[in-house]
Design a protein around this motif. Structure first.
Motif, mmCIF file in Angstrom:
data_model
loop_
_atom_site.group_PDB
_atom_site.id
_atom_site.type_symbol
_atom_site.label_atom_id
_atom_site.label_comp_id
_atom_site.label_asym_id
_atom_site.label_seq_id
_atom_site.Cartn_x
_atom_site.Cartn_y
_atom_site.Cartn_z
ATOM 1 N N GLU A 1 6.082 28.611 -0.794
ATOM 2 C CA GLU A 1 7.495 28.209 -0.496
ATOM 3 C C GLU A 1 8.419 29.590 0.547
ATOM 4 O O GLU A 1 8.877 29.436 1.208
ATOM 5 C CB GLU A 1 8.534 27.911 -1.264
ATOM 6 N N ILE A 2 8.130 30.807 -0.591
ATOM 7 C CA ILE A 2 9.363 32.022 -0.183
ATOM 8 C C ILE A 2 7.815 32.428 1.643
ATOM 9 O O ILE A 2 9.027 32.992 2.618
ATOM 10 C CB ILE A 2 8.708 32.826 -0.356
ATOM 11 N N ALA A 3 6.927 32.604 1.440
ATOM 12 C CA ALA A 3 5.787 33.536 2.409
ATOM 13 C C ALA A 3 6.324 31.566 3.500
ATOM 14 O O ALA A 3 6.259 32.812 5.225
ATOM 15 C CB ALA A 3 4.706 32.680 2.065
ATOM 16 N N SER A 4 7.341 30.529 3.061
ATOM 17 C CA SER A 4 7.661 30.267 4.565
ATOM 18 C C SER A 4 8.111 30.133 5.162
ATOM 19 O O SER A 4 9.092 29.700 6.072
ATOM 20 C CB SER A 4 6.450 28.761 4.264
ATOM 21 N N LEU A 5 9.344 31.043 4.505
ATOM 22 C CA LEU A 5 10.586 31.604 5.597
ATOM 23 C C LEU A 5 10.014 31.927 6.289
ATOM 24 O O LEU A 5 11.038 33.511 6.319
ATOM 25 C CB LEU A 5 11.383 32.222 4.037
ATOM 26 N N HIS A 6 9.133 31.784 7.689
ATOM 27 C CA HIS A 6 8.893 32.916 7.867
ATOM 28 C C HIS A 6 9.360 33.483 9.480
ATOM 29 O O HIS A 6 9.103 34.665 9.729
ATOM 30 C CB HIS A 6 7.990 31.982 9.875
ATOM 31 N N THR A 7 10.738 33.231 9.696
ATOM 32 C CA THR A 7 11.953 34.101 10.083
ATOM 33 C C THR A 7 12.449 35.725 9.846
ATOM 34 O O THR A 7 12.077 36.671 10.175
ATOM 35 C CB THR A 7 13.221 33.661 11.286
ATOM 36 N N LEU A 8 13.065 35.471 8.008
ATOM 37 C CA LEU A 8 12.489 35.769 7.359
ATOM 38 C C LEU A 8 11.613 37.008 6.794
ATOM 39 O O LEU A 8 11.705 38.013 6.632
ATOM 40 C CB LEU A 8 13.171 35.533 6.469
ATOM 41 N N VAL A 9 10.511 36.460 6.521
ATOM 42 C CA VAL A 9 9.819 36.920 5.028
ATOM 43 C C VAL A 9 8.048 37.106 6.138
ATOM 44 O O VAL A 9 7.782 36.538 6.562
ATOM 45 C CB VAL A 9 8.973 35.987 4.083
ATOM 46 N N ASP B 1 18.948 33.621 0.865
ATOM 47 C CA ASP B 1 17.541 32.426 1.590
ATOM 48 C C ASP B 1 16.598 32.147 0.102
ATOM 49 O O ASP B 1 16.269 30.680 -0.541
ATOM 50 C CB ASP B 1 17.580 33.129 2.894
ATOM 51 N N ILE B 2 16.633 33.601 -0.332
ATOM 52 C CA ILE B 2 15.534 33.429 -1.002
ATOM 53 C C ILE B 2 15.684 32.812 -2.566
ATOM 54 O O ILE B 2 15.893 31.838 -3.393
ATOM 55 C CB ILE B 2 14.268 34.681 -1.435
ATOM 56 N N SER B 3 16.887 33.083 -2.697
ATOM 57 C CA SER B 3 18.168 32.351 -4.214
ATOM 58 C C SER B 3 18.130 31.485 -3.755
ATOM 59 O O SER B 3 17.965 31.263 -4.786
ATOM 60 C CB SER B 3 19.161 33.675 -4.368
ATOM 61 N N ALA B 4 18.682 30.843 -3.058
ATOM 62 C CA ALA B 4 18.808 29.563 -3.055
ATOM 63 C C ALA B 4 17.414 29.048 -2.720
ATOM 64 O O ALA B 4 17.881 27.742 -3.686
ATOM 65 C CB ALA B 4 19.329 29.303 -1.491
ATOM 66 N N LEU B 5 16.171 29.267 -2.414
ATOM 67 C CA LEU B 5 15.287 28.697 -2.491
ATOM 68 C C LEU B 5 14.252 28.094 -4.022
ATOM 69 O O LEU B 5 14.644 26.749 -4.330
ATOM 70 C CB LEU B 5 14.361 29.509 -2.091
ATOM 71 N N ILE B 6 15.168 29.465 -4.340
ATOM 72 C CA ILE B 6 14.716 29.602 -6.047
ATOM 73 C C ILE B 6 15.246 28.889 -7.300
ATOM 74 O O ILE B 6 15.068 27.625 -7.850
ATOM 75 C CB ILE B 6 14.274 30.754 -6.865
ATOM 76 N N ARG B 7 16.837 28.732 -6.637
ATOM 77 C CA ARG B 7 17.917 27.803 -7.703
ATOM 78 C C ARG B 7 16.839 26.384 -7.169
ATOM 79 O O ARG B 7 17.424 25.665 -8.727
ATOM 80 C CB ARG B 7 18.799 28.070 -7.020
ATOM 81 N N GLY C 1 6.399 38.122 -11.512
ATOM 82 C CA GLY C 1 6.858 38.468 -10.355
ATOM 83 C C GLY C 1 6.753 37.935 -8.889
ATOM 84 O O GLY C 1 5.007 37.686 -8.856
ATOM 85 N N ILE C 2 7.549 38.603 -8.085
ATOM 86 C CA ILE C 2 6.906 37.913 -6.226
ATOM 87 C C ILE C 2 7.193 39.111 -5.352
ATOM 88 O O ILE C 2 8.544 40.075 -5.285
ATOM 89 C CB ILE C 2 7.400 37.026 -6.264
ATOM 90 N N PHE C 3 6.795 39.968 -4.985
ATOM 91 C CA PHE C 3 6.701 40.614 -3.480
ATOM 92 C C PHE C 3 7.038 40.347 -2.494
ATOM 93 O O PHE C 3 6.330 39.615 -1.681
ATOM 94 C CB PHE C 3 6.222 41.972 -3.823
ATOM 95 N N VAL C 4 8.514 40.455 -1.736
ATOM 96 C CA VAL C 4 8.121 40.313 -0.324
ATOM 97 C C VAL C 4 8.598 41.389 0.799
ATOM 98 O O VAL C 4 9.515 41.772 0.655
ATOM 99 C CB VAL C 4 9.359 39.102 -0.386
ATOM 100 N N GLU C 5 8.318 41.106 1.689
ATOM 101 C CA GLU C 5 8.111 41.757 2.308
ATOM 102 C C GLU C 5 9.099 41.776 3.508
ATOM 103 O O GLU C 5 8.930 40.276 4.276
ATOM 104 C CB GLU C 5 6.850 42.306 3.202
ATOM 105 N N VAL C 6 10.591 42.206 3.760
ATOM 106 C CA VAL C 6 11.180 41.151 5.009
ATOM 107 C C VAL C 6 11.009 41.354 6.349
ATOM 108 O O VAL C 6 9.906 43.123 6.643
ATOM 109 C CB VAL C 6 12.298 41.672 4.440
ATOM 110 N N ALA C 7 11.419 41.000 7.215
ATOM 111 C CA ALA C 7 10.965 40.630 8.545
ATOM 112 C C ALA C 7 11.366 42.099 9.526
ATOM 113 O O ALA C 7 10.813 42.928 10.448
ATOM 114 C CB ALA C 7 11.005 39.708 9.812
#
Ligand code: ADP
Ligand code: MG
Length: 657
Positions: free
Chosen positions: A344-352, A494-500, A477-483
């Protein structure tokens, strides 16, 4: 009809310390257009004082002076300068030519202050022909004899076609032969209709005039007209008289400014060594700031590059509260992340750009008779590039190995040292928590992060870790690389909202936390700030020191050129013209110094990058800033000397020895 020049009971008193000198004590006089007047008298009788008042170089203390009926007392300094420029031409005993210019430039000098457009070489050369100097036009005054210099001065006096020529002892510095030639020229001008007023103490010179006024002790003793034609030419009306003269026309329109710049560089180049030495402070300051800024920028860039390889755009999402370490707040306070969350997080395309789940646990690793407790990290495929964990020796996992829960491991250098010593670990079999693994790579050394040894790790595929070794069904945990770095804050929220949403957590529920690398970045930017501050103060100090040098040299220059200033004022320069001339000169010096400094600074930084191998980046901003600040220094420190020059009174400046 109004007289051309009319003096009524004019007094002029000079103050020398406590004592006063009465140079003029009540002079009344009218002079008509077309007259050739000689003012005679013993030395100190007030001849020059009278001529200076007639020529508007000085003003009466008492009494009235009218020129074509205009009361001089009511004219401003600049208006008088305009009249001098339009109506009067001056010839002095000392010639007052500017030595660093050729004679054409000397002759056309009055045009600079005329408000007229053009370069007026033609006019200047024409006047030089009139005085018989057409062969010498590219000569400088120093290359001419006294008689020739005085002829240049006459050409200069004529260049604006004045109504009146004022000459103060024009032959005073010349031998008889040259005196005769000069007087013939003046006689010819009178014949053409010019009004000539000449001071002399020699009878044979005065003999050229049609009217002779004798003075003694500040009063007129006799005033005699020669028999015959009184006015050689009768000119009617007020042809060409314009009180406002050069006050018309703005600085930029009439090209005066370009003239000032050309003259400023002439003046700077006339004293090359001195100018160079006086800008040395600014030069060195600018050069060092440019070089150090380039170094600083280079260091910053390479630090950022390093940071990027460590993952500066990285977010780390962990289960549990950030505030209370380890201790969870009641049941259900720890979010349980799954691979579905990662997707789900990886699919936040413009950000992640990338997202990768990890699982952590304790690992006991055994090789031969040695064993070692370490941190076990289960990772996905992208973790290698995201966290710069791709082995320098050996290889990274394949996607299949991660999918199929292969028992392969990449170990950190601390682990290598503890278990293998100097032997090659690649291909060896080790036991991790009693399961056999094959070592396929050594993780790149990272050193310590705080007390944490980043090299004391064993990395294995995430699926292997969860299902075979640690027996966990959730990710740690999850590591995220921001664009991009600018998107970090937005991505976090955005991720915070998604997880909540996904985990149905309330707004204030902190059963997970997201961290970024801003702490490191803040540290970096504060280092950069300190550096900028340091550079800024070096720049400021060097510019102040350099500026004082400039101010000093400009003050010297103003003093040295007092007579030049007097002459310029005599031929019509207004206060602002003089002020601007010196300001342009000081700014010209500081900007040239700054420019050489910039070139030198860039040179130094190139040498540093070439020989020392340091990264240097010369930013255009530093070049622009350096130029701007050198110009400002020139204005600031040039202002006082320039004002000093502008305030000089024409007569006093001309008298200065
Ligand atoms: P002249 O040209 O006839 O020789 P000046 O007009 O130059 O005489 O001077 C008249 C008197 O005024 C002299 O005593 C001279 O010393 C004095 N004087 C002229 N100019 C100044 C001045 N700027 N400051 C003080 N005294 C001056
Ligand atoms: Mg005199």
């Amino acid at each position: 009809m109004k007289s051309m020049l009319e003096l009524v009971d004019v007094h002029r008193t000079y103050l020398i310390g406590e004592s006063t000198v009465h140079a003029l004590r009540g002079v009344s006089l009218t002079i008509e257009q077309g007259e050739f007047v000689a003012i005679m008298g013993a030395s100190g009788s007030g001849k020059s004082s009278l001529l200076q008042i007639l020529g508007l170089l000085d003003n009466p203390d008492k009494g009235e002076y009218r020129i074509f009926g205009n009361n001089v007392n009511t004219m401003s300094e600049d208006e008088q300068a305009g009249v001098r420029n339009n109506v009067a031409g001056f010839v002095f005993q000392q010639f007052h030519l500017l030595k660093r210019m050729d004679i054409v430039d000397n002759v056309r000098l009055p045009y600079i202050y005329s408000g007229l457009k053009g370069n007026f070489r033609k006019e200047a050369i024409e006047r030089l022909k009139m005085v018989g100097l057409e062969q010498r036009i590219d000569h400088t005054p120093n290359q001419l004899s006294g008689g020739e210099q005085q002829r240049v001065a006459i050409a200069r006096a004529l260049v604006r076609d004045p109504l009146i020529i004022f000459a103060d002892e024009p032959t005073g510095n010349l031998d008889t032969k040259n005196s005769g030639e000069i007087m013939k020229i003046l006689q010819g001008l009178h014949a053409e209709g010019k009004t000539i007023i000449m001071v002399t103490h020699e009878t044979d010179i005065a003999a050229y005039a049609r009217r002779v006024i004798t003075m003694r002790d500040g009063v007129i003793l006799t005033d005699e007209r020669k028999p015959g034609i009184q006015h050689a030419v009768r000119v009617s009306g007020q042809s060409g008289f314009d009180i406002h003269g050069s006050t018309k026309g703005s600085l930029w329109q009439d090209g005066r400014f370009i003239g000032f710049i050309a003259q400023a560089f002439q003046a700077i180049l006339a004293n090359k060594m001195r100018s160079f030495l006086s800008v040395l402070g600014i030069l060195v300051g600018v050069a060092s700031v440019i070089a150090m800024m380039a170094l600083g920028e280079g260091a910053k860039a390479s630090m950022q590059e390093q940071l990027k390889s460590m993952g500066s755009n990285m977010l780390s999402i962990r289960a549990g509260s950030a505030k209370i370490r380890g201790a969870s707040q009641g049941a259900g306070a720890v979010a349980r992340f799954t691979f579905a969350d990662v997707e789900e997080i990886a699919s936040l395309h413009t950000l992640v750009k990338n997202a990768s789940g990890v699982v952590n646990g304790a690992g006991r690793i055994v090789f031969g008779n040695k064993n070692w407790s370490t941190n076990l990290t289960g990772v996905g495929y992208d973790y290698g590039t995201m966290r710069a964990a791709l082995p320098t020796v050996g290889r990274w996992f394949t996607r299949e190995e991660i999918q199929t829960r292969e028992k392969v491991a990449i170990i950190g250098v601390t682990v290598v040292k503890e278990l293998f010593g100097t032997t090659n670990p690649l291909g060896k079999t080790v036991k991790i928590n009693r399961i056999n693994f094959t070592v396929i790579g050594i993780a790149p050394a990272k050193g310590f992060s705080g007390p944490q040894d980043e090299d004391d790790v064993v990395i294995i595929p995430v699926n292997t870790a969860m299902y075979r070794v640690l027996g966990k069904t959730y990710l740690s945990g999850i590591f995220v690389e921001v664009a991009s770095p600018s998107l970090i804050e937005k991505t976090k929220s955005d991720i915070s909202a998604l997880i909540r949403k996904r985990h149905r957590l309330k707004e204030d529920d902190d059963s997970f936390n997201i961290r970024d690398m801003t702490e490191i970045q803040q540290m970096l930017s504060s280092t950069t700030q300190t550096m900028s501050l340091l550079l800024g103060s070096i720049a400021a100090i060097s510019l102040v020191v350099g500026g004082i040098g400039i101010m000093n040299i400009m003050l010297v220059s103003v003093t040295e050129r007092t007579r030049e200033i007097g002459l310029r004022k005599a031929i019509g320069a207004r206060k602002n013209d003089i002020m601007l001339q010196f300001l342009v000169e000081s700014v010209g010096m500081t900007v040239s110094g700054g420019f050489i400094g910039i070139v030198l600074g860039i040179g130094i930084s190139l040498i540093l990058s070439f020989f020392a191998g340091w990264t240097v980046i010369t930013s255009p901003i530093s070049v622009v800033l350096a130029t701007a600040f050198s110009a400002l220094t020139g204005i600031f420190f040039g202002l006082w000397p320039a004002r000093k020059a502008a305030e000089l009174k024409p007569v006093e400046a001309l008298r200065y020895e």
